[in-house]
Scaffold this motif. Structure first.
Motif, short mmCIF file in Angstrom:
data_model
loop_
_atom_site.label_atom_id
_atom_site.label_comp_id
_atom_site.label_asym_id
_atom_site.label_seq_id
_atom_site.Cartn_x
_atom_site.Cartn_y
_atom_site.Cartn_z
N LEU A 71 0.63 -1.22 0.02
CA LEU A 71 -0.04 0.01 0.06
C LEU A 71 1.02 1.37 -0.03
N LEU A 72 2.02 1.25 0.83
CA LEU A 72 2.82 2.38 0.98
C LEU A 72 3.78 2.49 -0.37
N VAL A 73 4.33 1.28 -0.56
CA VAL A 73 5.03 1.56 -1.91
C VAL A 73 4.26 1.91 -3.13
N GLY A 74 3.11 1.67 -3.32
CA GLY A 74 2.19 1.83 -4.59
C GLY A 74 1.83 3.34 -4.56
N GLY A 75 1.46 3.68 -3.27
CA GLY A 75 1.19 5.10 -3.11
C GLY A 75 2.24 6.17 -3.34
N LEU A 76 3.52 5.88 -2.87
CA LEU A 76 4.69 6.68 -3.26
C LEU A 76 4.86 6.67 -4.89
N ALA A 77 4.65 5.54 -5.61
CA ALA A 77 4.81 5.37 -6.96
C ALA A 77 3.76 6.15 -7.72
N LEU A 78 2.35 6.22 -7.26
CA LEU A 78 1.37 6.75 -8.10
C LEU A 78 1.52 8.27 -7.69
N ALA A 79 2.35 8.66 -6.56
CA ALA A 79 2.40 10.23 -6.20
C ALA A 79 3.39 10.81 -7.15
N VAL A 80 4.10 10.11 -7.78
CA VAL A 80 5.46 10.57 -8.58
C VAL A 80 5.05 11.61 -9.68
N PRO A 81 3.84 11.27 -10.51
CA PRO A 81 3.59 12.40 -11.54
C PRO A 81 2.99 13.57 -10.77
N LEU A 82 2.27 13.25 -9.80
CA LEU A 82 1.66 14.38 -9.03
C LEU A 82 2.65 15.30 -8.34
N ILE A 83 3.67 14.74 -7.94
CA ILE A 83 4.73 15.59 -7.31
C ILE A 83 5.41 16.44 -8.38
N PHE A 84 5.88 15.92 -9.35
CA PHE A 84 6.56 16.58 -10.48
C PHE A 84 5.51 17.70 -10.96
N GLY A 85 4.12 17.37 -11.26
CA GLY A 85 3.35 18.45 -11.61
C GLY A 85 3.12 19.30 -10.78
N SER A 86 2.91 19.03 -9.29
CA SER A 86 2.62 20.10 -8.41
C SER A 86 3.96 21.07 -8.10
N LEU A 87 5.13 20.55 -8.45
CA LEU A 87 6.19 21.20 -8.46
C LEU A 87 6.30 22.30 -9.51
N SER A 88 6.13 21.80 -10.62
CA SER A 88 5.84 22.63 -12.02
C SER A 88 5.11 23.95 -11.62
N GLY A 89 3.88 23.46 -10.97
CA GLY A 89 2.84 24.63 -10.70
C GLY A 89 3.32 25.63 -9.82
N VAL A 90 4.15 25.23 -8.66
CA VAL A 90 4.96 26.11 -7.66
C VAL A 90 5.73 27.02 -8.46
N VAL A 91 6.60 26.45 -9.19
CA VAL A 91 7.56 27.47 -9.79
C VAL A 91 7.02 28.32 -10.84
N CYS A 92 5.95 27.83 -11.68
CA CYS A 92 5.45 28.80 -12.51
C CYS A 92 4.50 29.81 -11.77
N GLU A 93 3.77 29.55 -10.94
CA GLU A 93 2.94 30.45 -10.13
C GLU A 93 3.74 31.51 -9.40
N ARG A 94 4.74 30.77 -8.91
CA ARG A 94 5.86 31.77 -8.04
C ARG A 94 6.10 32.78 -8.71
N SER A 95 6.36 32.51 -10.32
CA SER A 95 7.05 33.42 -11.08
C SER A 95 5.67 34.41 -11.67
N GLY A 96 4.54 34.14 -11.39
CA GLY A 96 3.61 34.87 -12.09
C GLY A 96 2.78 34.45 -13.13
N VAL A 97 2.82 32.94 -13.54
CA VAL A 97 2.22 32.49 -14.49
C VAL A 97 1.57 31.22 -13.86
N ILE A 98 0.18 31.42 -14.09
CA ILE A 98 -0.92 30.12 -13.92
C ILE A 98 -0.75 29.17 -14.83
N ASN A 99 -0.25 28.05 -14.44
CA ASN A 99 -0.14 26.80 -14.94
C ASN A 99 -1.03 25.89 -15.06
#
Length: 426
Positions: A129-157
């Motif tokens: 359960l925990l191993v699979g949860g981490l794996a499924l979070a991988v695209p969400l983490i990369f995507g959310s970090l992308s959003g953080v950088v863009c929106e901290r710069s002033g661009v809504i992603n």
């Protein structure tokens, strides 16, 4: 001198001033406590928890938990914590997050016990359960970090979904052409960056509405990848070969009980998540680049005054962040060991956007929210296999329900960067 300046700038509150009563956390804790009591009332028998694969040093036997007394004990603890939270809220005292966190953990563990309670042959695989949860979070983490950088710069992603999907597509094609999954990761980076170029062109240079551009880019990528899948990839199956990243176990660390199999027996893509999350958290708040990025998102005119090229900074950050999201898209093909298929990102870009908001535009908060959604998604899948008393349709809804509840109820008032979505010069 510095100390006196601090004293002069310190805001003195009136003696009769009281903090406002904050009921959000106590109300949420009350709901969770009631649900735990409901599970205690409706359970019976024992629950078997499996710890198979928790470590390579020794075998951990399955644990049989008497569900009724365990859940009632959890209920008492949850009620006590909730009562203390209400007491502090009514007394207008600050409420530590440990109260809500404690009740939240109790609810999750109680839910796992209740799911397999009294069912012959049903075992809750905790490590999986925990191993699979981490794996499924991988695209969400990369995507959310992308959003953080863009929106901290002033661009809504809003285009995270398209960046994930095009990263999955180009990653699979590149890996198939070169028969190398690691080169596929480079292709995924390029795929996300290409979407980022369009996002920066229309939002920063052409000053188009950010929300509309993001939605249009998502539809564009869905249409393009569906077209290429139905034509080029169908006619040339050698361009869409399953090429998977293999796990890279780290000696000694991989055998640490529970922690090792979850964090240190993963593929390169998961290790890159650690680097991206820790590196971005440090860089955003402790480097010159981070200061300039946040200045462009909060007060671009002030940033321009001190010599920061606002639009250049936004261009660079949007393209780089989009490449990061494209790398997350590689999970759907290279990370999961699957060939590319239509719309395989399956709305993860929008969940990543919610994770960014829940995380309050902070990398560590975005990662925590992404892990929550990854865990909820994997829990829904596992509960179907262990014979959950809840309908299968409810299990499929679980990650989206968690998203709605988190954004609507648990986040509270959040403030986006002040210049988010605003062109410069205005």
């Amino acid at each position: 001198m510095a100390a006196s300046t601090k004293m002069e700038n310190k805001v003195e509150l009136p003696e009769d001033y009281k903090l406002p009563i904050k009921r959000r956390d106590p109300i949420s804790m009350t709901v969770l406590s009631v649900l735990v009591i409901f599970m205690a009332v409706t359970t019976s028998g024992t629950s078997v928890m499996s710890f198979a694969g928790a470590t390579g040093w020794f075998n951990i036997p399955d644990l049989s938990v008497p569900s009724v007394p365990t859940l009632w004990a959890f209920s008492v603890i949850a009620v006590v914590l909730t009562a203390l939270a209400w007491q502090r809220a009514v007394a207008r005292k600050r409420l530590s997050g440990l109260y809500f966190g404690g009740v939240g953990v109790i609810f999750v563990v109680a839910f796992l016990i209740w799911t397999v309670a009294g069912k012959q042959g049903s075992i809750m695989p905790v490590v999986s359960l925990l191993v699979g949860g981490l794996a499924l979070a991988v695209p969400l983490i990369f995507g959310s970090l992308s959003g953080v950088v863009c929106e901290r710069s002033g661009v809504i992603n809003i285009a995270i979904e398209g960046q994930l999907l095009f990263g999955a597509f180009l990653g699979a094609v590149t890996a198939s052409i070169f028969s190398n999954a690691y080169l596929g990761l480079i292709g995924a980076l390029i795929g996300g960056a290409l979407v980022g170029v369009l996002l920066a062109l229309f939002t920063v240079t052409l000053r188009t509405d950010h929300i509309i551009v993001g939605v249009v880019l998502n539809m564009l990528v869905i249409g393009l990848t569906s077209f290429f899948y139905s034509t080029v990839l169908s006619d040339n199956p050698d361009l869409n070969v399953v090429t998977a990243l293999t796990p890279i176990p780290i000696p000694i660390l991989k055998d640490i009980p529970f922690i090792g199999p979850i964090f240190f027996n993963q593929s390169l893509l998961v290790y890159l998540v650690y680097v991206a999350a820790i590196g971005l958290q440090f860089a955003l708040f402790n480097t010159r680049w981070g200061l300039r990025t946040r200045a462009c998102g909060e007060h671009p005119k002030a940033a321009d005054t001190v010599g920061i090229k606002v639009n250049v900074t936004r261009w660079i950050n949007v393209v780089a962040a989009s490449a990061l999201a494209g790398l997350g898209g590689a999970f759907f093909t290279l990370g999961a060991g699957l060939a590319f298929s239509k719309e395989m990102s399956a709305g993860n870009g929008f969940i990543a956007l919610a994770a960014m908001i829940i995380g309050r535009w902070n990398p560590k908060g975005a990662v925590a929210a992404s892990l929550l959604f990854g865990f909820a998604t994997n829990l829904g899948s596992i509960m179907q296999s262990v014979g959950s008393p809840l309908p299968a349709e409810f299990m499929l809804m679980l990650p989206y329900v968690v998203t709605i509840l988190a954004v609507a109820g648990f986040v509270g008032a959040v403030r986006a960067p002040a210049a988010e979505g605003k062109p410069y010069p205005a």
